[in-house]
Motif scaffolding. Sequence first.
Motif, PDB file in Angstrom:
ATOM      1  N   CYS A   1      30.438  49.246  48.176  1.00 42.48           N
ATOM      2  CA  CYS A   1      29.218  49.089  47.789  1.00 42.48           C
ATOM      3  C   CYS A   1      28.927  48.231  46.761  1.00 42.48           C
ATOM      4  N   LEU A   2      28.181  47.292  46.619  1.00 40.84           N
ATOM      5  CA  LEU A   2      27.879  46.259  45.512  1.00 40.84           C
ATOM      6  C   LEU A   2      26.711  46.644  44.973  1.00 40.84           C
ATOM      7  N   LEU A   3      26.768  46.949  43.499  1.00 39.33           N
ATOM      8  CA  LEU A   3      25.562  47.478  42.779  1.00 39.33           C
ATOM      9  C   LEU A   3      25.129  46.440  41.704  1.00 39.33           C
ATOM     10  N   TYR A   4      23.843  46.273  41.160  1.00 39.96           N
ATOM     11  CA  TYR A   4      23.228  45.446  40.574  1.00 39.96           C
ATOM     12  C   TYR A   4      22.795  46.190  39.218  1.00 39.96           C
ATOM     13  N   GLY A   5      23.269  45.787  37.933  1.00 40.97           N
ATOM     14  CA  GLY A   5      22.526  46.329  36.596  1.00 40.97           C
ATOM     15  C   GLY A   5      23.388  45.480  35.578  1.00 40.97           C
ATOM     16  N   PRO A   6      22.639  45.926  34.449  1.00 40.65           N
ATOM     17  CA  PRO A   6      23.093  45.262  33.037  1.00 40.65           C
ATOM     18  C   PRO A   6      24.426  45.998  32.552  1.00 40.65           C
ATOM     19  N   ASN A   7      25.074  45.438  31.616  1.00 39.40           N
ATOM     20  CA  ASN A   7      26.407  46.015  30.966  1.00 39.40           C
ATOM     21  C   ASN A   7      27.448  46.203  31.789  1.00 39.40           C
ATOM     22  N   VAL A   8      27.779  45.093  32.547  1.00 37.49           N
ATOM     23  CA  VAL A   8      28.857  45.379  33.631  1.00 37.49           C
ATOM     24  C   VAL A   8      30.326  45.347  32.869  1.00 37.49           C
ATOM     25  N   MET A   9      30.476  44.697  31.530  1.00 38.11           N
ATOM     26  CA  MET A   9      31.586  44.722  30.963  1.00 38.11           C
ATOM     27  C   MET A   9      31.654  46.298  30.447  1.00 38.11           C
ATOM     28  N   ALA A  10      30.648  46.902  30.192  1.00 35.34           N
ATOM     29  CA  ALA A  10      31.039  48.344  29.792  1.00 35.34           C
ATOM     30  C   ALA A  10      31.656  49.177  31.094  1.00 35.34           C
ATOM     31  N   ASN A  11      31.083  48.721  32.076  1.00 34.46           N
ATOM     32  CA  ASN A  11      31.584  49.404  33.336  1.00 34.46           C
ATOM     33  C   ASN A  11      33.159  49.234  33.496  1.00 34.46           C
ATOM     34  N   LYS A  12      33.360  47.793  33.279  1.00 34.80           N
ATOM     35  CA  LYS A  12      34.704  47.294  33.379  1.00 34.80           C
ATOM     36  C   LYS A  12      35.793  48.168  32.510  1.00 34.80           C
ATOM     37  N   VAL A  13      35.398  48.585  31.228  1.00 38.52           N
ATOM     38  CA  VAL A  13      35.981  49.505  30.658  1.00 38.52           C
ATOM     39  C   VAL A  13      36.233  50.768  31.153  1.00 38.52           C
ATOM     40  N   LEU A  14      34.977  51.490  31.448  1.00 36.03           N
ATOM     41  CA  LEU A  14      35.083  52.666  32.217  1.00 36.03           C
ATOM     42  C   LEU A  14      36.020  52.783  33.461  1.00 36.03           C
ATOM     43  N   PHE A  15      35.943  51.797  34.291  1.00 39.85           N
ATOM     44  CA  PHE A  15      36.436  51.741  35.730  1.00 39.85           C
ATOM     45  C   PHE A  15      38.015  51.605  35.423  1.00 39.85           C
ATOM     46  N   MET A  16      38.572  50.623  34.442  1.00 44.72           N
ATOM     47  CA  MET A  16      39.950  50.403  34.249  1.00 44.72           C
ATOM     48  C   MET A  16      40.701  51.340  33.657  1.00 44.72           C
ATOM     49  N   GLU A  17      40.072  51.729  32.206  1.00 44.00           N
ATOM     50  CA  GLU A  17      40.573  52.749  31.328  1.00 44.00           C
ATOM     51  C   GLU A  17      40.435  54.168  31.667  1.00 44.00           C
ATOM     52  N   VAL A  18      39.353  54.560  32.362  1.00 44.10           N
ATOM     53  CA  VAL A  18      39.082  56.002  32.208  1.00 44.10           C
ATOM     54  C   VAL A  18      39.413  56.383  34.078  1.00 44.10           C
ATOM     55  N   LEU A  19      38.551  55.581  34.612  1.00 42.28           N
ATOM     56  CA  LEU A  19      38.677  56.012  36.174  1.00 42.28           C
ATOM     57  C   LEU A  19      39.954  55.559  36.970  1.00 42.28           C
ATOM     58  N   GLY A  20      40.681  54.632  36.520  1.00 47.32           N
ATOM     59  CA  GLY A  20      42.084  54.328  36.981  1.00 47.32           C
ATOM     60  C   GLY A  20      41.814  53.199  38.002  1.00 47.32           C
ATOM     61  N   PHE A  21      40.832  52.420  38.121  1.00 50.26           N
ATOM     62  CA  PHE A  21      40.661  51.416  38.963  1.00 50.26           C
ATOM     63  C   PHE A  21      41.310  50.110  38.557  1.00 50.26           C
ATOM     64  N   HIS A  22      41.650  49.263  39.493  1.00 52.26           N
ATOM     65  CA  HIS A  22      42.277  47.808  39.027  1.00 52.26           C
ATOM     66  C   HIS A  22      41.104  46.966  39.313  1.00 52.26           C
ATOM     67  N   LEU A  23      41.055  45.621  38.766  1.00 49.81           N
ATOM     68  CA  LEU A  23      40.250  44.659  39.050  1.00 49.81           C
ATOM     69  C   LEU A  23      40.978  43.714  39.769  1.00 49.81           C
ATOM     70  N   VAL A  24      40.328  43.206  40.913  1.00 51.56           N
ATOM     71  CA  VAL A  24      40.765  42.629  42.087  1.00 51.56           C
ATOM     72  C   VAL A  24      40.346  41.171  42.073  1.00 51.56           C
ATOM     73  N   GLU A  25      39.218  41.002  42.074  1.00 48.67           N
ATOM     74  CA  GLU A  25      38.499  39.498  41.716  1.00 48.67           C
ATOM     75  C   GLU A  25      37.261  39.831  40.612  1.00 48.67           C
ATOM     76  N   ARG A  26      37.199  38.791  40.190  1.00 46.65           N
ATOM     77  CA  ARG A  26      35.805  38.745  39.199  1.00 46.65           C
ATOM     78  C   ARG A  26      35.323  37.133  39.367  1.00 46.65           C
ATOM     79  N   ILE A  27      34.065  37.264  39.086  1.00 42.71           N
ATOM     80  CA  ILE A  27      33.045  35.824  38.989  1.00 42.71           C
ATOM     81  C   ILE A  27      32.553  35.719  37.666  1.00 42.71           C
ATOM     82  N   LEU A  28      32.774  34.399  37.285  1.00 47.67           N
ATOM     83  CA  LEU A  28      32.482  33.839  36.030  1.00 47.67           C
ATOM     84  C   LEU A  28      31.093  33.168  36.016  1.00 47.67           C
TER      85      LEU A  28
END
Length: 311
Positions: free
Chosen positions: A155-182
């Motif tokens: 799923c693709l979800l829209y909302g604020p504070n995606v950078m806080a999600n990044k920390v949670l998903f990578m450092e706590v939940l164990g996901f890896h970042l495959v692609e990013r859009i600047l």
Amino acid sequence: MAMTGILRPGHAQLRVLDLEQATRFYRDIMGLVETGRDGQGRVYFKCWDEHDHSSLILRQADGAGIDFIGFKVLNASTLDQLDKDIQAFGLKTERVPAGDLLETGERVRFVLPTGHVMELYAEKTQIGNGLPAVNPAPWAPDADRGMAPVRFDHCLLYGPNVMANKVLFMEVLGFHLVERILGPAEAGEPEIGLFFSCSHKTHDIAFVEYPEPGKLHHLSFRMPTWERVLRAGDIMGMNKVPIDIGPTRHGVTRGETIYAWDPSGNRFETFAGGYEPYPDSRTITWTFEGFPHGLDFPQGKLHDSFLTVVT
């Protein structure tokens, strides 16, 4: 690759405006398998090649959108540890008892920084895919009903504070970042789109920066081939399903796709292709100037509805 921790997207609960109309759409046109209805009036579905009891739950509501997204974890001890880790990160968790969803065990629920409700669970009854476990055929009878996706993919979800999600998903939940859009250079090229995987798919969940919290962009259903995506497009045309984009190919994830809307206005995707990254693969970056080809590679076009319409 050893699969530990969080395994895969497990289910999503959608709000729909007319439950019986939505049920007919997802069962007869999309081609999902209806697996039950509960005392709250919710309707449960799975894709034909999924073994767990359900991956999509529909709930009657006054407004469309997503109630929650659930991920399956390895086992009960993993669930307990992730509960502790999420609390240590600073998020409040809630234990939802087994049986609240049909055939589903206890869930750990929490709210992401983007305002989306996410939950983890370890147990869901397996009801199979209609094929035997010994000498199975390559497909089951339900594989040719409607669009017939093989699984709920991402799923693709829209909302604020995606950078806080990044920390949670990578450092706590164990996901890896495959692609990013600047974002645009004049804004300092912030990361405005993040595509995370807990497996070797191009994404199991993705987020885009947006001012309103908790918004759904789309649920994606996996098709086995590009040809089956095109067949799904024919079925959409025959049933006058409104299409947003496609058929086309993304640059981001290399996915082959059609986006359309269900009768309540929730966007869904029929998706095939992509590539298979590993956790140590380098993250692919799309610049703001390059993103039109990231969205629609053949045309290099930003579609207004895709960027602005959410539920």
